[in-house]
Design an enzyme around this catalytic site. Structure first.
Site, PDB file in Angstrom:
ATOM      1  CB  ALA A 245      34.011  45.267  35.296  1.00 37.69           C
ATOM      2  CB  ALA A 246      39.287  46.650  37.460  1.00 35.22           C
ATOM      3  N   GLY A 247      38.964  47.973  34.764  1.00 32.70           N
ATOM      4  CA  GLY A 247      39.535  49.118  33.889  1.00 32.70           C
ATOM      5  C   GLY A 247      38.255  49.689  33.350  1.00 32.70           C
ATOM      6  CG  ASP A 248      35.293  47.718  31.145  1.00 35.97           C
ATOM      7  OD1 ASP A 248      36.143  48.161  30.311  1.00 35.97           O
ATOM      8  OD2 ASP A 248      34.861  46.422  31.172  1.00 35.97           O
TER       9      ASP A 248
END
Length: 301
Positions: A252-255
């Site tokens: 979820a880092a990119g999200d």
């Protein structure tokens, strides 16, 4: 008040942790197991809801199964302030599922079963035209059918929205879709899938960004993990440095980055400042386990 609309996937994430990611044919014993609410679209919607200022409206267009997991997700999103108008539970289908392997260094491998996400067809999109028409900012990824993604971008753009495409997971797309995109946010792997250029440093990121501009988007942001992001726009070209943290889990880092970016832009931050804001949000997320539970709130930035 700004109206932010996200279209995308929602998944039940089953997460196992290992000392290192298993190689093909290798069986490893997991150190632990947990169940999470995830999906790129849902993660980005939650990031928007937690990071935006009071008064802004967040709408999430998605398909869920008619099951208990969907009920749990809807309640969680309601608690974060996401409006329910775009959420549909589809009878006879299961909510999307993801199997996630996480290594000790925070890297991950993910397999996804689309479930109800695959039923977000262009016909199903028709009932959400009002939301698309009202959007000031619109964000979409590629865990729903690409024909629907293209139609949604086209509709939102025609109604005057600022459009963001996070081309994840890496997928080969036709060139037509890009002319409806204002801002594109691939990571290194996704940038290579689109341009054929392996992004390894600032020079190769610049070349990939130039090719992406030629497809249509005015702003290109190539996320570079811990190094930050390569930004190419009319205001700035170069690397916007990331925040130095010790990663625990990069799920979820990119999200988180994408949701934070749209929030910052909706508040009229300059593009470079918006990327810095998004870098900070993503840096917090990688220091925590899980998908949506790792996403920070505004006061934490």
């Amino acid at each position: 008040m700004s109206r932010l609309v996200i279209l995308g996937s929602a998944n039940a994430d089953h997460v196992m942790s290992f000392e290192y990611l298993p190689a093909p044919g290798q069986t490893l014993m997991s150190k632990d197991y947990r169940f999470e609410h995830g999906g790129k679209g849902a993660n980005q919607a939650v990031a928007c809801a937690r990071l935006c200022q009071a008064g802004n409206r967040i709408d999430f267009i998605c398909h869920l199964g008619a099951d208990g997991i969907a009920d749990q997700m809807c309640q969680s999103w309601h608690d974060d302030g996401i409006h329910p108008d775009g959420i549909t539970k589809v009878n006879g289908l299961s909510t999307g599922t993801a199997m996630i392997f996480v290594g000790a260094n925070g890297e991950n491998s993910i397999g996804v079963s689309l479930g109800a996400n695959a039923s977000m067809t262009t016909e199903a999109l028709e009932k959400h035209q009002t939301l698309l028409a009202q959007a000031d900012w619109f964000l979409v990824q590629l865990e729903t059918p690409t024909t629907t993604v293209a139609q949604a971008l086209k509709s939102a753009k025609k109604h005057g929205a600022n459009t963001l495409l996070n081309p994840a997971p890496a997928t080969v797309l036709g060139t037509e879709i890009y002319k409806w995109v204002d801002i594109i946010t691939p990571n290194e792997t996704e940038a290579e899938a689109i341009t054929g250029i392996e992004v390894t440093d600032e020079n190769t990121a610049r070349l990939a960004a130039q090719m992406l501009h030629q497809l249509g988007p005015e702003t290109v942001i190539i996320t570079l993990g811990s190094r930050g992001a390569y930004l190419s726009c009319s205001e700035f070209e170069g690397v916007v440095a990331g925040v130095d943290v010790k990663p625990l889990d990069t799920v979820a880092a990119g999200d988180t980055f994408n949701g934070a970016l749209m929030v910052a832009l909706s508040e009229n931050l300059a593009m470079r400042d918006a990327v810095e804001f998004a870098n900070r949000a993503a840096a917090i997320a990688v220091t925590r386990p899980g998908a949506q539970r790792s996403i920070p709130y505004r006061h934490e930035l």
